[in-house]
Scaffold this motif. Structure first.
Motif, PDB file in Angstrom:
ATOM      1  N   TRP A   1      46.111  65.885  13.913  1.00 41.17           N
ATOM      2  CA  TRP A   1      46.256  64.670  13.102  1.00 41.17           C
ATOM      3  C   TRP A   1      47.194  65.114  11.946  1.00 41.17           C
ATOM      4  O   TRP A   1      47.665  64.109  11.251  1.00 41.17           O
TER       5      TRP A   1
ATOM      6  N   TYR B   1      40.502  63.686  24.908  1.00 41.14           N
ATOM      7  CA  TYR B   1      40.271  63.945  23.518  1.00 41.14           C
ATOM      8  C   TYR B   1      38.638  64.939  22.921  1.00 41.14           C
ATOM      9  O   TYR B   1      39.054  65.982  22.254  1.00 41.14           O
ATOM     10  N   TYR B   2      37.958  64.513  23.743  1.00 34.44           N
ATOM     11  CA  TYR B   2      36.655  65.448  23.325  1.00 34.44           C
ATOM     12  C   TYR B   2      36.968  67.034  24.146  1.00 34.44           C
ATOM     13  O   TYR B   2      35.947  67.768  23.609  1.00 34.44           O
TER      14      TYR B   2
ATOM     15  N   LEU C   1      39.544  68.703  23.104  1.00 31.17           N
ATOM     16  CA  LEU C   1      40.051  69.526  22.150  1.00 31.17           C
ATOM     17  C   LEU C   1      39.162  70.330  21.208  1.00 31.17           C
ATOM     18  O   LEU C   1      38.053  69.811  21.108  1.00 31.17           O
ATOM     19  N   GLU C   2      39.629  71.545  20.841  1.00 28.83           N
ATOM     20  CA  GLU C   2      38.821  72.258  19.611  1.00 28.83           C
ATOM     21  C   GLU C   2      38.965  71.575  18.403  1.00 28.83           C
ATOM     22  O   GLU C   2      40.018  70.907  18.284  1.00 28.83           O
ATOM     23  N   ASP C   3      37.980  71.571  17.683  1.00 37.59           N
ATOM     24  CA  ASP C   3      38.152  71.130  16.237  1.00 37.59           C
ATOM     25  C   ASP C   3      39.295  71.663  15.344  1.00 37.59           C
ATOM     26  O   ASP C   3      40.056  70.520  14.841  1.00 37.59           O
ATOM     27  N   HIS C   4      40.005  72.602  15.629  1.00 37.91           N
ATOM     28  CA  HIS C   4      41.092  73.036  14.731  1.00 37.91           C
ATOM     29  C   HIS C   4      42.356  72.541  15.604  1.00 37.91           C
ATOM     30  O   HIS C   4      43.287  72.196  14.763  1.00 37.91           O
ATOM     31  N   GLU C   5      42.231  72.217  16.905  1.00 40.25           N
ATOM     32  CA  GLU C   5      43.437  71.512  17.635  1.00 40.25           C
ATOM     33  C   GLU C   5      43.293  69.926  16.995  1.00 40.25           C
ATOM     34  O   GLU C   5      44.490  69.468  16.986  1.00 40.25           O
ATOM     35  N   ILE C   6      42.293  69.340  16.836  1.00 43.96           N
ATOM     36  CA  ILE C   6      42.220  67.907  16.289  1.00 43.96           C
ATOM     37  C   ILE C   6      42.697  67.993  14.911  1.00 43.96           C
ATOM     38  O   ILE C   6      43.543  66.941  14.695  1.00 43.96           O
ATOM     39  N   ALA C   7      42.319  68.819  14.041  1.00 43.69           N
ATOM     40  CA  ALA C   7      42.992  68.838  12.890  1.00 43.69           C
ATOM     41  C   ALA C   7      44.311  69.015  12.586  1.00 43.69           C
ATOM     42  O   ALA C   7      45.029  68.235  11.978  1.00 43.69           O
ATOM     43  N   ASP C   8      44.881  69.895  13.469  1.00 47.90           N
ATOM     44  CA  ASP C   8      46.382  70.096  13.466  1.00 47.90           C
ATOM     45  C   ASP C   8      47.131  68.647  14.108  1.00 47.90           C
ATOM     46  O   ASP C   8      48.119  68.485  13.673  1.00 47.90           O
TER      47      ASP C   8
END
Length: 144
Positions: free
Chosen positions: A62, A50-51, A53-60
Motif C-alpha cells: 500500500w 490478500y489474506y 500476505l504478511e503484515d509487512h508485505e501489506i504495508a509495503d
C-alpha cells in the motif's frame, strides 16, 4: 531494475514492463489496461490471496501504491483514481497473485463512474511488448 525474472503468478514479467520497485513490491504496466495509465502493484512474493500476505508485505504494497498513484494520476492527466483488488476467482481474479489495480480517472471516462468495475471484468486485447516497454520507460524516470 533488479528484478530478473519477476513472476506474476505463472507469468514471467520482463524488466521492460516494470517501472517501480520497493523492498517487497513491484509496479508494472498492464497488458490489457482498462484506461490509459492502468497499472498493477504486486508483492514480489507470489501470493494468491490478500489474506496470505504478511503484515509487512501489506504495508509495503500500500505504501508503494501511494507513491505510484500520485505519479500515475499526474502523468495521465487524471483527476481521480480507482484502486481495485479482485481477491479470488469468484471476485474476478484471473492471475493467482495478489495485485492492486491503479487506474487514473477523468470526469469524461464513463457516464456512470462505477462502470469501471464492469470494464475491469471485460476481456480486452493485449498490448504489444513494445507499447508496454515504452509506457514503462516513460514512468520509470519518475522513480529513479
Amino acid at each position: 531494475m533488479s528484478v530478473t525474472p519477476f513472476m506474476f503468478g505463472p507469468w514471467v514479467i520482463r524488466n521492460s514492463e516494470i517501472f517501480f520497485e520497493s523492498a517487497l513490491s513491484v509496479a508494472l504496466v498492464n497488458l490489457k489496461p482498462v484506461l490509459p495509465g492502468h497499472v498493477l502493484i504486486c508483492p514480489r512474493r507470489v501470493v494468491p490471496r490478500y489474506y496470505d500476505l504478511e503484515d509487512h508485505e501489506i504495508a509495503d504494497l500500500w505504501k508503494s501504491a501511494k507513491i505510484v498513484s500520485k505519479v500515475i494520476e499526474k502523468h495521465f492527466n487524471g483527476d481521480g483514481l480507482t484502486f481495485a483488488i479482485q481477491d479470488g476467482k469468484n471476485a474476478g481474479q484471473t492471475v493467482p497473485h495478489v495485485h492492486i489495480h491503479i487506474i487514473p480517472r477523468q470526469k469524461t471516462d464513463y457516464e456512470n463512474t462505477d462502470q469501471i468495475y464492469t470494464e475491469i471484468e471485460k476481456e480486452r486485447e493485449p498490448r504489444t511488448l513494445e507499447t508496454m516497454a515504452k509506457e514503462a520507460d516513460e514512468l520509470r524516470v519518475y522513480f529513479q
